[in-house]
Design a protein around this motif. Structure first.
Motif, PDB file in Angstrom:
ATOM      1  N   LEU A 149       0.821  -1.208   0.000  1.00 42.42           N
ATOM      2  CA  LEU A 149       0.000   0.000   0.000  1.00 42.42           C
ATOM      3  C   LEU A 149       0.855   1.257   0.000  1.00 42.42           C
ATOM      4  O   LEU A 149       0.543   2.235  -0.699  1.00 42.42           O
ATOM      5  N   LEU A 150       1.950   1.251   0.775  1.00 41.92           N
ATOM      6  CA  LEU A 150       2.852   2.401   0.772  1.00 41.92           C
ATOM      7  C   LEU A 150       3.509   2.593  -0.593  1.00 41.92           C
ATOM      8  O   LEU A 150       3.676   3.720  -1.059  1.00 41.92           O
ATOM      9  N   TRP A 151       3.881   1.499  -1.241  1.00 38.37           N
ATOM     10  CA  TRP A 151       4.489   1.579  -2.573  1.00 38.37           C
ATOM     11  C   TRP A 151       3.497   2.132  -3.586  1.00 38.37           C
ATOM     12  O   TRP A 151       3.848   2.984  -4.410  1.00 38.37           O
ATOM     13  N   GLU A 152       2.245   1.661  -3.527  1.00 31.88           N
ATOM     14  CA  GLU A 152       1.217   2.169  -4.443  1.00 31.88           C
ATOM     15  C   GLU A 152       0.937   3.639  -4.168  1.00 31.88           C
ATOM     16  O   GLU A 152       0.720   4.417  -5.100  1.00 31.88           O
ATOM     17  N   LEU A 153       0.931   4.042  -2.920  1.00 39.31           N
ATOM     18  CA  LEU A 153       0.737   5.440  -2.565  1.00 39.31           C
ATOM     19  C   LEU A 153       1.880   6.281  -3.090  1.00 39.31           C
ATOM     20  O   LEU A 153       1.660   7.376  -3.645  1.00 39.31           O
ATOM     21  N   TYR A 154       3.093   5.796  -2.970  1.00 36.90           N
ATOM     22  CA  TYR A 154       4.260   6.509  -3.494  1.00 36.90           C
ATOM     23  C   TYR A 154       4.154   6.674  -5.002  1.00 36.90           C
ATOM     24  O   TYR A 154       4.416   7.752  -5.541  1.00 36.90           O
ATOM     25  N   LEU A 155       3.772   5.604  -5.701  1.00 33.13           N
ATOM     26  CA  LEU A 155       3.633   5.697  -7.159  1.00 33.13           C
ATOM     27  C   LEU A 155       2.508   6.659  -7.558  1.00 33.13           C
ATOM     28  O   LEU A 155       2.611   7.365  -8.560  1.00 33.13           O
ATOM     29  N   GLU A 156       1.446   6.693  -6.787  1.00 34.16           N
ATOM     30  CA  GLU A 156       0.344   7.597  -7.075  1.00 34.16           C
ATOM     31  C   GLU A 156       0.751   9.045  -6.864  1.00 34.16           C
ATOM     32  O   GLU A 156       0.400   9.923  -7.653  1.00 34.16           O
ATOM     33  N   ILE A 157       1.519   9.308  -5.818  1.00 32.07           N
ATOM     34  CA  ILE A 157       1.945  10.692  -5.533  1.00 32.07           C
ATOM     35  C   ILE A 157       2.957  11.164  -6.561  1.00 32.07           C
ATOM     36  O   ILE A 157       2.879  12.298  -7.043  1.00 32.07           O
ATOM     37  N   THR A 158       3.911  10.296  -6.916  1.00 32.68           N
ATOM     38  CA  THR A 158       4.954  10.721  -7.859  1.00 32.68           C
ATOM     39  C   THR A 158       4.505  10.639  -9.304  1.00 32.68           C
ATOM     40  O   THR A 158       5.194  11.114 -10.192  1.00 32.68           O
ATOM     41  N   GLY A 159       3.377   9.990  -9.547  1.00 30.79           N
ATOM     42  CA  GLY A 159       2.874   9.890 -10.912  1.00 30.79           C
ATOM     43  C   GLY A 159       3.593   8.850 -11.733  1.00 30.79           C
ATOM     44  O   GLY A 159       3.563   8.864 -12.952  1.00 30.79           O
TER      45      GLY A 159
END
Length: 83
Positions: free
Chosen positions: A72-82
């Motif tokens: 979930l943290l990895w997906e959140l990171y990818l979502e924030i950084t685009g």
């Protein structure tokens, strides 16, 4: 990031067996300190297998929860950084 996941299984096995052996050795030390009881190898082997089962279940649950949290943290990171 995902290259480290190839070693997770090996770390899990080492921690699982290590924790079980450590707890079994504590049982052995307590059995050795209690002079009223005689040494029973079958009781020690039974304690080892009992610890292996208990530790496997607890480590498996902790691993699944930690893996889900990291995902979930990895997906959140990818979502924030685009990315």
């Amino acid at each position: 990031m995902f290259e480290i996941y190839q070693y997770v299984f090996y770390v899990f096995i080492v921690v699982w067996v290590g924790m079980s052996l450590y707890t079994t050795m504590q049982h052995y030390q307590a059995m050795k300190a209690d002079r009223s009881k005689s040494f029973n190898l079958f009781q020690l082997i039974g304690a080892l297998f009992s610890e292996l089962v208990k530790r496997f279940v607890s480590l498996f649950v902790i691993s699944v929860v930690a893996g889900g949290a990291l995902y979930l943290l990895w997906e959140l990171y990818l979502e924030i950084t685009g990315g």
